[in-house]
Enzyme design. Sequence first.
Site, PDB file in Angstrom:
ATOM      1  N   LYS A  14       1.133  -1.121  -0.006  1.00 12.40           N
ATOM      2  CA  LYS A  14       0.118  -0.101   0.050  1.00 12.40           C
ATOM      3  C   LYS A  14       0.810   1.190   0.184  1.00 12.40           C
ATOM      4  CE  LYS A  14      -3.137   2.433   2.808  1.00 12.40           C
ATOM      5  NZ  LYS A  14      -4.489   2.630   3.901  1.00 12.40           N
ATOM      6  N   HIS A  63      -9.566 -30.742 -34.034  1.00 10.49           N
ATOM      7  CA  HIS A  63     -10.625 -29.686 -33.707  1.00 10.49           C
ATOM      8  C   HIS A  63     -11.682 -29.617 -32.653  1.00 10.49           C
ATOM      9  CE1 HIS A  63      -9.234 -26.910 -37.037  1.00 10.49           C
ATOM     10  NE2 HIS A  63      -9.954 -27.581 -37.805  1.00 10.49           N
TER      11      HIS A  63
END
Length: 398
Positions: free
Chosen positions: A22, A157
């Site tokens: 922070k 596929h």
Amino acid sequence: NHSKIIENIDVGGPTMVRAAAKNYNDVTVITSPKQYEKLINELNSNKGSTSLSFREKMSEEAFSETAYYDALISDYFNKMSKNFFPKKKVFFSNLVEKLRYGENPHQESAIYSKTKKLDISQIHGKQLSYNNYNDIFSALIISKSLPKNIGTVIVKHTNPCGVSTHKDHKKSYQLALACDPISAFGGIVSCNYKINKNLAIELNKVFLEVVIANGFEKEALKILKKKKNLRIINANDLSFKNMNNFISNFNSILIQSSDINPFIKKNFKIVSKKKPSATEFKNLIFAFNICRFVKSNAIVLAKDNTTVGIGSGQPSRLDSCKIAINKMNKFQKIQNNDEVVAASDAFFPFVDGIETLVQAGISAVIQPSGSIRDKEIIKFANQTGTILVFSKTRHFKH
């Protein structure tokens, strides 16, 4: 041990990391030894100090680290209470690699894992693409559903174009390939066993993108590596565990458990007057198992625990029947006395689907029940002397 796990939950460490992150304006926070080299370079470049941009980057990584840690704890408690769909679902994963692109070159892509690495390892070949990974996982979910150390799966596929559980591994591959040799070109082969020299020679006769196996003999690897671009994958350490399916679109996520539960006899009901032999029933279950991994609407034709025709991804179930039959007629030499069975991932809404199959020589059909016309389907099966088995569960795959 639950008590030890609770005791080991770190409170102070994450608090200090968050506080430092922070205050990145004044504090450099380091959360991994992998950051040491960057830190040393930064200190050397800035006479013992760090730049604001570097501190911001370290802050970003620190918050990701604490968020990941908290997500692991949250996931543990959700699993312990069997709360699979909590009000707030936290996803956590580690970057495995940034991929060159997604399904198409203009799409960005990466692969992540809940653990620090994937349970499959690449031994040889070009970097895996997004489409490669998609096909690999589609092939593996089928091959790992087969009996231990048995079965060959060929995928293109994400759809299977050939599967066989013949006990002879080389024959198994040849039979899977024969189901649809044209679609198999440029596909992926997944072997649910260790590949030996003889099979490696066969595999090298066809252009393949990926070969997967539960290990490779030394001579087999030497032969396969002659193709420098062939991607060779060892999936020996992969197993079904805690599997869920995710689909994400429009900032929403669909989650479901995977359709991988093994079939048992009580899942099915023989509804025709003509009953299947033990061999026929086994063949029906084989076809139905493969069918649940084929994109809906799905039809699978099988003989001797080998697929002989697959119809996939059609909005019309009747069209899928016709495609499967056309594939069988094109690539197989079916004799009049051959017992070919058919599996459907959902019920036939009309008689025309099963009628088309029977006219093509199919002797037994397995399908989920649930149609308002189930009685008509049963009646047709009895009129034509067709074996009909109903499943208690539907198996759509979209």
